[in-house]
Design an enzyme around this catalytic site. Structure first.
Site, mmCIF file in Angstrom:
data_model
loop_
_atom_site.group_PDB
_atom_site.id
_atom_site.type_symbol
_atom_site.label_atom_id
_atom_site.label_comp_id
_atom_site.label_asym_id
_atom_site.label_seq_id
_atom_site.Cartn_x
_atom_site.Cartn_y
_atom_site.Cartn_z
ATOM 1 N N LYS A 1 0.835 -1.204 0.000
ATOM 2 C CA LYS A 1 0.000 0.000 0.000
ATOM 3 C C LYS A 1 0.872 1.258 0.000
ATOM 4 O O LYS A 1 0.687 2.162 -0.791
ATOM 5 C CB LYS A 1 -0.913 -0.038 1.225
ATOM 6 C CG LYS A 1 -1.840 1.142 1.324
ATOM 7 C CD LYS A 1 -2.823 0.927 2.459
ATOM 8 C CE LYS A 1 -3.533 2.211 2.803
ATOM 9 N NZ LYS A 1 -4.466 2.040 3.915
ATOM 10 N N GLU B 1 10.817 -4.867 3.784
ATOM 11 C CA GLU B 1 10.870 -6.273 3.394
ATOM 12 C C GLU B 1 10.442 -6.442 1.937
ATOM 13 O O GLU B 1 11.076 -7.149 1.140
ATOM 14 C CB GLU B 1 9.922 -7.104 4.276
ATOM 15 C CG GLU B 1 10.312 -7.186 5.742
ATOM 16 C CD GLU B 1 9.720 -6.055 6.590
ATOM 17 O OE1 GLU B 1 9.462 -4.966 6.051
ATOM 18 O OE2 GLU B 1 9.547 -6.282 7.804
ATOM 19 N N GLY C 1 -4.642 -2.113 5.269
ATOM 20 C CA GLY C 1 -3.960 -3.286 4.716
ATOM 21 C C GLY C 1 -4.592 -4.596 5.145
ATOM 22 O O GLY C 1 -4.828 -5.500 4.333
ATOM 23 N N GLU D 1 -3.479 -6.460 15.471
ATOM 24 C CA GLU D 1 -3.050 -5.149 14.962
ATOM 25 C C GLU D 1 -4.194 -4.144 15.087
ATOM 26 O O GLU D 1 -3.982 -2.953 15.290
ATOM 27 C CB GLU D 1 -2.567 -5.253 13.507
ATOM 28 C CG GLU D 1 -1.734 -4.060 13.068
ATOM 29 C CD GLU D 1 -1.063 -4.237 11.710
ATOM 30 O OE1 GLU D 1 -1.709 -3.961 10.683
ATOM 31 O OE2 GLU D 1 0.116 -4.636 11.660
ATOM 32 N N HIS E 1 -2.192 -33.087 19.653
ATOM 33 C CA HIS E 1 -1.007 -33.864 20.045
ATOM 34 C C HIS E 1 0.153 -32.964 20.422
ATOM 35 O O HIS E 1 1.285 -33.414 20.510
ATOM 36 C CB HIS E 1 -0.617 -34.797 18.892
ATOM 37 C CG HIS E 1 -1.735 -35.734 18.522
ATOM 38 N ND1 HIS E 1 -1.944 -36.931 19.175
ATOM 39 C CD2 HIS E 1 -2.732 -35.613 17.617
ATOM 40 C CE1 HIS E 1 -3.017 -37.526 18.657
ATOM 41 N NE2 HIS E 1 -3.519 -36.737 17.715
#
Ligand code: F6P
Length: 546
Positions: A203, A209, A265, A351, A382
């Site tokens: 956006k 990243e 986002g 968030e 488990h």
């Protein structure tokens, strides 16, 4: 949780119910009428929550007095309810095309959304037919790589995997997210750069990243074309609200699909952020997803609180978080296809709702976001279910099941569903000391007592069950929208802005300060950081040359 944060209007209900086991509450079959609801392909069963109808009515009276309908309508109409950023919150307008009610959203927003959907449909069709050159895309694409993080990754990632049975043949989807170079490295070894279409989704188009991974993929494709920029650009599309930056980066404006300030986002799956999903499942199914979400929106806009699924979900969460003081909630889908649901919800809920001040800058009156965690069943049974059954903390659970699977291995599916039902029952009912004693047949009385104590289950542990008729684009859209509207309601009930995320900024700023000291030749030994950070920087420098 400190006591003063417990809403006083719920205290008498908590106290009354403290002495009543869920086992006893469940004897009243009538509670199912108020606590079990169907909406299209989803059954929501809240009957194993630790509340009775009196407590539910108290919660209902509270929400009714809160002005929730006006708040909801303001969101749908595009009022700037994200006040810290002065933005409207219009993700619901993204799926207005699937609604049977007229949309109150501003006409210009609806028009832009419709134009974008039309562009997406045309592109998807062209890719399916094998020639999307008119859209700037190279021919012969077999693999799509979605580069993005947070809301630009989690929604499409969840939906692409969940809807695997709907994938169009001949096109594989990949998600490149983390700045850890390992994933990019592996993808580059796995894929053919001349047959790969990269969709850079950001956006802001400033996310470290995403831009780093975009650069890596661009260099990789560039090498395959000996640096021919025009050829390289045919392997890129972008989705962003920052067209100028995207163009500077190298994707022509005609290959940029928009995002808007009025869509956060984490609420953006329904926009062009879902482009990789639309390409994976085709236009028809993408619209079915929107239709499923619109079904929930219409319901949320019209149903009274007592039948309104997102409202009920928010009230139950409010009850568990604020009246009972539960600090976390486990989400356990009994469906491998929903493996990514928990991480999606972590962003959507934490968030949005991890806030401690009101939009007026005042401390909140009660605890906000619970920690959301979990993973698929039966695997989870488990691993950590021991603690959920016999640990000292009570963790409310959310089970998600699918009635009709997308395969014909019915023995597996019956086993899967029987486990889901068994866990919800076991958590609620437990096993008394007497029942455990009756099972312990050998040994002395003392030995039997000692063993029985360890084989006792307290029970009385609340859970919600959501049962989808089948995992389809429609039911997935409805499920996600249900959570979105629940988040809206909790933001309203807690008096916080669920649509900003200032809490992610500090770490980003510090990372920017640290980066130069880690880069080759960086000032690794300058002591401008706190002692713990500096010590770790020193270790990294020392050990990488060792
Ligand atoms: O850092 C958090 C965040 O801003 C999320 O809210 C957002 O979904 C994600 O980063 C990605 O942001 P962008 O789409 O701007 O790259």
């Amino acid at each position: 949780m400190s006591h003063e944060r417990r809403p006083s209007f719920l205290a008498e209900h908590v106290d009354r119910l403290a002495g009543t086991h869920l086992r006893d509450l469940l004897k009243d079959a009538a509670r199912g009428k108020r606590l079990r609801h169907r909406l299209g392909p989803i059954l929501l069963d809240l009957s194993r929550q630790k509340l009775d109808l009196e407590a539910l009515d108290a919660l209902g009276a509270h929400v009714e007095a809160s002005g929730w309908q006006a708040a909801r309508d303001a969101m749908f109409a595009g009022a700037p309810i994200n006040t810290s950023e002065n933005r409207a919150v219009l993700h619901t307008a993204l799926r207005a095309s699937g609604s049977s009610l007229p949309s109150p959203a501003p006409q210009d927003a609806l028009k832009e959304i419709q134009q974008t959907l039309t562009r997406i449909d045309a592109l998807v069709k062209a890719v399916e037919l094998g020639d999307a050159t008119a859209f700037g895309v190279a021919p012969g694409i077999t693999d799509i790589v979605n580069i993005g993080i947070g809301g630009s990754d989690l929604g499409p990632r969840l939906a692409v995997r969940a809807l695997t049975p709907y994938h169009v043949p001949g096109l594989r989807s990949h998600f490149l997210t983390n700045v850890d170079g390992q994933s990019a490295y592996e993808l580059m070894h796995q894929l053919d750069p001349r047959r790969t279409l990269v969709i850079v989704v950001s956006k802001t188009f400033t996310t470290q990243e995403t831009l780093l991974n975009g650069n890596v993929m661009r260099d990789w494709i560039s090498r395959a074309y000996n640096g021919d920029k025009a050829a390289v650009s045919r392997h890129f599309l972008a989705v962003s609200a920052n067209v100028a930056e995207v163009e500077k980066w190298g994707v022509p404006a005609a290959q940029v699909y928009p995002m808007w300030d009025f869509v956060g986002g984490r609420f953006s799956l329904w926009s062009a952020v879902g482009l990789s999903l639309a390409l994976s499942i085709g236009s028809y199914n993408f619209h079915e997803l929107l239709r499923g979400a619109a079904l929930v929106d219409d319901h949320f806009r019209t149903a009274p609180w007592s039948e309104n699924l997102p409202v009920l979900l928010s009230l139950v969460e409010y009850w568990n978080r604020n009246a009972q003081g539960r600090g976390s909630r486990a989400v356990v889908p009994y469906a491998d296809l929903l493996t990514d649901l928990t991480s999606y919800l972590q962003q959507l809920e934490m968030e949005s709702l991890g806030k401690q001040v009101t939009p007026q800058g005042q401390p909140v009156a009660q605890s906000t976001s619970a920690v959301v965690w979990g993973s698929v069943g039966t695997n989870a049974q488990h691993a950590y279910f021991q603690a959920l059954h016999q640990g000292t903390d009570v963790v409310p659970l959310e089970f998600i099941g699918v009635v009709k699977p997308a395969h014909d291995l019915s023995a597996n599916h019956d086993a899967l569903l029987s486990n889901l039902l068994a866990q919800a029952a076991a958590l609620a009912l437990g096993k008394t000391l007497d029942e455990a004693l009756a099972e312990a047949t050998s040994g002395t009385e003392e030995e039997r007592r000692v063993l029985a104590a360890q084989r006792t289950f307290p029970g009385d542990r609340p859970s919600t069950v959501m049962m989808l008729d089948a995992l389809t684009p429609e039911s997935l859209g409805a499920l996600i929208a249900l959570y979105e509207q629940k988040v809206f309601m909790l933001g309203h009930l807690w008096g916080i802005n669920a649509f900003d995320q200032w809490g992610v900024e500090l770490g980003k700023a510090i990372a920017r300060q640290i980066l130069p000291s880690l880069e080759e030749g960086g000032a690794g030994h300058a002591s401008s950081f706190d002692s713990a950070t500096q010590a770790l920087i020193d270790v990294i420098h020392e050990r990488r040359i060792a």
